[in-house]
Scaffold this motif. Sequence first.
Motif, PDB file in Angstrom:
ATOM      1  N   ASP A   3       5.269  -1.431   4.306  1.00  0.00           N
ATOM      2  CA  ASP A   3       3.927  -1.894   3.966  1.00  0.00           C
ATOM      3  C   ASP A   3       3.050  -0.703   3.577  1.00  0.00           C
ATOM      4  O   ASP A   3       2.330  -0.760   2.590  1.00  0.00           O
ATOM      5  CB  ASP A   3       3.298  -2.648   5.132  1.00  0.00           C
ATOM      6  N   TYR A  47      -0.454   2.406   0.571  1.00  0.00           N
ATOM      7  CA  TYR A  47       0.211   1.107   0.628  1.00  0.00           C
ATOM      8  C   TYR A  47       1.345   1.171  -0.387  1.00  0.00           C
ATOM      9  O   TYR A  47       1.164   1.657  -1.498  1.00  0.00           O
ATOM     10  CB  TYR A  47      -0.775  -0.012   0.297  1.00  0.00           C
ATOM     11  N   THR A  48       2.519   0.696  -0.017  1.00  0.00           N
ATOM     12  CA  THR A  48       3.690   0.938  -0.855  1.00  0.00           C
ATOM     13  C   THR A  48       4.381  -0.341  -1.314  1.00  0.00           C
ATOM     14  O   THR A  48       4.180  -1.417  -0.761  1.00  0.00           O
ATOM     15  CB  THR A  48       4.717   1.800  -0.100  1.00  0.00           C
ATOM     16  N   TRP A  49       5.194  -0.156  -2.342  1.00  0.00           N
ATOM     17  CA  TRP A  49       6.079  -1.200  -2.846  1.00  0.00           C
ATOM     18  C   TRP A  49       7.376  -0.509  -3.239  1.00  0.00           C
ATOM     19  O   TRP A  49       7.356   0.514  -3.928  1.00  0.00           O
ATOM     20  CB  TRP A  49       5.448  -1.904  -4.049  1.00  0.00           C
ATOM     21  N   TYR A  51      10.781  -0.514  -5.262  1.00  0.00           N
ATOM     22  CA  TYR A  51      11.452  -1.103  -6.422  1.00  0.00           C
ATOM     23  C   TYR A  51      12.925  -0.742  -6.332  1.00  0.00           C
ATOM     24  O   TYR A  51      13.282   0.430  -6.299  1.00  0.00           O
ATOM     25  CB  TYR A  51      10.828  -0.560  -7.709  1.00  0.00           C
ATOM     26  N   ARG A  68      -2.491  -2.520  -4.956  1.00  0.00           N
ATOM     27  CA  ARG A  68      -1.093  -2.950  -4.850  1.00  0.00           C
ATOM     28  C   ARG A  68      -0.947  -4.413  -5.246  1.00  0.00           C
ATOM     29  O   ARG A  68      -0.010  -4.794  -5.941  1.00  0.00           O
ATOM     30  CB  ARG A  68      -0.562  -2.729  -3.438  1.00  0.00           C
ATOM     31  N   LYS A  69      -1.880  -5.237  -4.810  1.00  0.00           N
ATOM     32  CA  LYS A  69      -1.825  -6.666  -5.128  1.00  0.00           C
ATOM     33  C   LYS A  69      -1.888  -6.882  -6.642  1.00  0.00           C
ATOM     34  O   LYS A  69      -1.126  -7.681  -7.198  1.00  0.00           O
ATOM     35  CB  LYS A  69      -2.977  -7.387  -4.429  1.00  0.00           C
ATOM     36  N   LEU A  72       1.404  -5.870  -8.220  1.00  0.00           N
ATOM     37  CA  LEU A  72       2.434  -6.894  -8.023  1.00  0.00           C
ATOM     38  C   LEU A  72       2.229  -8.084  -8.961  1.00  0.00           C
ATOM     39  O   LEU A  72       3.192  -8.668  -9.449  1.00  0.00           O
ATOM     40  CB  LEU A  72       2.476  -7.345  -6.563  1.00  0.00           C
TER      41      LEU A  72
END
Length: 195
Positions: A3, A47-49, A51, A68-69, A72
């Motif tokens: 997260d 805040y991470t995502w 891939y 981040r939202k 996405l």
Amino acid sequence: MYDYIDGKLAFKSAAYVVIDAGGVGYQINISLNTYSQIGDHERCKLYTWLYVKEDAHTLYGFADAGERKLFLHLVSISGIGPNTARMMLSSITPAEIQAAIVQGNVALIKSIKGIGPKSAQRIILELQDKLKKEGPDTLTSVPTGLKTAKEEALSALVMLGFVRNVAEKVLDQEISKNTGVLTVEQLVKFALKNL
């Protein structure tokens, strides 16, 4: 999967940072928007995502959950990959991107490097209704202080997919009917029955 990552800023460039968290250095790709918000702080929370593709696992980091939202939302569109979405967030601010999508400003989105007229139209077509439903405050970061039971319940309902202003109206009705203190669970249960 992750997260956020919080730790010591070991390295910073306009394209990526390395955060030392618990003795592990995480290389995290960032946008220029995030780069400018990090500043010269010794400690950093992004805040991470993650891939995942066949030949690589790449982390993308964002200064706040709102950015981040939006990222996405952008990568959910066919033809928009993480690097293109990062380029968009580097070219103009997340708030400007959101406003351009909601207002149908094809020219502004098309002005971003790597986005042609068809891609700009597809972005607007696919995201305009979603962003209108979420409301203009979707990109504002939540204060880190204590939240009221109403704010917690509203946040939970929005995460479940309910429209923010409709959920807020239902919660306000319940709060005005009750004189006692309501818990988050009571508010959510009531709202779920009435939404």
